[in-house]
Design an enzyme around this catalytic site. Structure first.
Site, short mmCIF file in Angstrom:
data_model
loop_
_atom_site.label_atom_id
_atom_site.label_comp_id
_atom_site.label_asym_id
_atom_site.label_seq_id
_atom_site.Cartn_x
_atom_site.Cartn_y
_atom_site.Cartn_z
N PRO A 180 0.83 -1.21 0.00
CA PRO A 180 0.00 0.00 0.00
C PRO A 180 0.86 1.26 0.00
CG PRO A 180 0.17 -0.84 2.23
CD PRO A 180 0.91 -1.83 1.34
N CYS A 209 4.84 28.97 -16.25
CA CYS A 209 4.45 29.49 -17.55
C CYS A 209 3.93 28.43 -18.49
CB CYS A 209 5.62 30.26 -18.16
SG CYS A 209 5.96 31.70 -17.16
N GLU A 210 2.91 27.74 -18.07
CA GLU A 210 2.12 26.96 -19.02
C GLU A 210 0.73 26.76 -18.43
OE1 GLU A 210 2.85 22.58 -19.35
OE2 GLU A 210 4.89 23.20 -18.82
N1 LLP Z 1 3.15 -1.62 -5.96
C1 LLP Z 1 3.53 -1.35 -7.22
C2 LLP Z 1 4.27 -2.35 -7.99
C3 LLP Z 1 3.20 -0.10 -7.79
O1 LLP Z 1 3.56 0.16 -9.04
C4 LLP Z 1 2.49 0.85 -7.02
C5 LLP Z 1 2.14 2.16 -7.58
C6 LLP Z 1 2.13 0.53 -5.70
C7 LLP Z 1 2.47 -0.73 -5.21
C8 LLP Z 1 1.41 1.47 -4.78
O2 LLP Z 1 0.13 1.74 -5.24
P1 LLP Z 1 -0.87 2.57 -4.32
O3 LLP Z 1 -1.21 1.72 -3.10
O4 LLP Z 1 -0.22 3.83 -3.91
O5 LLP Z 1 -2.05 2.80 -5.18
N2 LLP Z 1 1.68 8.94 -9.50
C9 LLP Z 1 0.37 8.36 -9.54
C10 LLP Z 1 0.31 6.98 -8.91
C11 LLP Z 1 1.25 6.00 -9.53
C12 LLP Z 1 1.23 4.65 -8.89
C13 LLP Z 1 2.31 3.78 -9.40
N3 LLP Z 1 2.42 2.52 -8.78
C14 LLP Z 1 -0.63 9.32 -8.89
O6 LLP Z 1 -0.22 10.40 -8.44
O7 LLP Z 1 -1.83 9.06 -8.84
#
Ligand code: LLP
Length: 409
Positions: A266, A333-334
């Site tokens: 998580p 600036c975008e």
């Molecule tokens: N495990 C793996 C292999 C992952 O690629 C990710 C997230 C997680 C766990 C954690 O996922 P979570 O529990 O946080 O949903 N930058 C994007 C989110 C990218 C997530 C990438 N992978 C945003 O700001 O929404």
């Protein structure tokens, strides 16, 4: 508005703005609630997704909660180790692990590599065997499930770059399991982030369970299954994603006969609502329709609205009770540097403080120095005390790392 018992204006005065502010108590509560949601799972490792918030102090809080780490680079691995996480509690995912990164992770003795391709698995086997080691591994499966989330954060569809196709998993598993240097002992899945519905997760887990049965039938010992992360959080009032308890009940039901150690990764659900981005209004500019509230935070500090059209709640720190409809923008600036258009929000004027909510995950970690703005500072609050846990790196310090070669001068 306070973070725990600390008035936000005090932080703004002492540290300046923009600044991320995290709550230790909230991080701890989220860590506990997520763990308690999984009480019915007998054997588990919860590995915090470091990418969501890699701040050392945040990792320290989670380490003290018994969490390990899910890392996707050597940089993240070093942070987890520096925060005191045991190497065995670190899981390394990612489609592009370099030979140098694999070697460093082998040297550190991490708990598990999540192999994302046959090619990577063979390279890992060769490197580990060359070092006289046996790497503990799982094979990441692409289950071809639509997570129903934003396209850019969906990872489990057949055309996404992650994992091996489930249709080829048996054959690839057999090939890699036969290599000296790897102890392939499980499978892994992660279908996407900010999931508002348990159905796609359940569909992926059911497919994974069938694969476990198949692999065991083929003579493989499967002792570990990594279920990834992905649980969504509410960004707006009225949003109601599944709770950790509901998620845990589904996991316990689907996996009850698996007889494995389950790994969870998580990120957002732990850190997202444990942080805000505190910002100051530079000025309010008249618009054709709505006014532009120009704040001193920008898309380089909080990229999610520009990248994904994401919504972040926006509230005044000292609201006077009146409201306005405004376009909330940063100074970059975008036009993409827009946090919200036509947003109904607290009335604000130049000099006022405001917060973007739910900014504890994928906030500071995605910051850049675009427009030579420097890197945003981070603060951790604990009751009535607070500390700067990441210095602001100003534009001058970044420029200091650059050089003009003599032949150009
Ligand atoms: N495990 C793996 C292999 C992952 O690629 C990710 C997230 C997680 C766990 C954690 O996922 P979570 O529990 O946080 O949903 N930058 C994007 C989110 C990218 C997530 C990438 N992978 C945003 O700001 O929404």
């Amino acid at each position: 508005m306070h973070a725990e018992d600390v008035p936000l204006p005090t932080i703004a005065e002492e540290v300046g703005t923009p600044v991320y502010v995290y709550s230790r108590a909230t991080l701890e509560r989220h860590a506990r609630v997520f763990r308690e949601g999984l009480d019915a799972v007998p054997d588990k490792l919860i590995a915090f997704a470091v990418k969501s918030n890699p701040n050392l102090s945040v990792l320290k809080v989670l380490q003290q909660q018994g969490y390990g780490a899910d890392v996707v680079s050597v940089g993240e691995m070093r942070r987890a180790l520096a925060a005191g996480m045991a190497p065995e509690m670190i899981v390394f995912s990612g489609v592009g692990k370099t030979r140098a990164e694999i070697t460093a992770a082998l040297e550190a003795g991490i708990g598990q590599f999540n192999i994302e391709s046959e090619e990577e698995g063979l390279e890992l086997a060769e490197l580990a065997a060359g070092m006289g080691l046996e790497a503990r591994c799982a094979l990441r499966i692409n289950p071809d499930v639509d997570a129903g989330t934003h396209d850019k954060i969906s990872t489990g569809k057949a055309d996404n770059k992650f994992g091996v196709p489930i249709s080829e998993a048996g054959q690839i598993f057999g090939k890699l399991a036969g290599q000296p240097g790897v102890r392939l002992r499980g499978v892994a899945v992660h279908i996407g982030s900010q999931l508002g519905d348990l159905a796609p997760l359940e569909a992926a887990f059911v497919k994974l369970g069938e694969l476990v049965t198949f692999l065991r039938g083929a003579g493989h010992a499967i002792t570990h299954v990594d279920l990834g992360g992905g649980l969504g959080v509410p960004y707006r009032k009225g949003e109601n994603p599944p709770s950790p308890a509901e998620y845990g009940a589904m996991v316990a039901r689907v996996t009850k006969d698996w007889d494995v150690r389950l790994i969870f990764e998580p990120g957002r659900v732990i850190a997202g609502n444990a942080g805000v981005l505190l910002t100051r209004v530079v000025r309010v500019k008249r618009g054709i329709k709505d006014p532009f509230v120009i704040v001193d935070a920008a898309m380089n500090d909080l990229a999610r609205p520009a990248l994904y059209g994401a919504y972040h709640g926006f509230d005044a720190v000292e609201p006077d009770g009146s409201q306005m409809t405004a376009n909330i923008v940063g100074p970059i600036c975008e036009t993409g540097d827009t946090f919200a258009m036509g947003r109904e929000c607290d009335a604000l004027k130049a000099g006022d403080l405001a917060v973007f909510r739910t900014a504890g995950a994928y906030g500071a970690t995605m910051a850049s120095s675009y427009n030579s703005r420097g890197f945003v500072a981070e603060v951790l609050v604990d009751g009535d005390k607070f500390a700067v846990v990441a210095d602001r790196i100003d534009a001058g310090a970044i420029m200091d790392a650059e050089r003009v070669p003599e032949w150009l001068a």
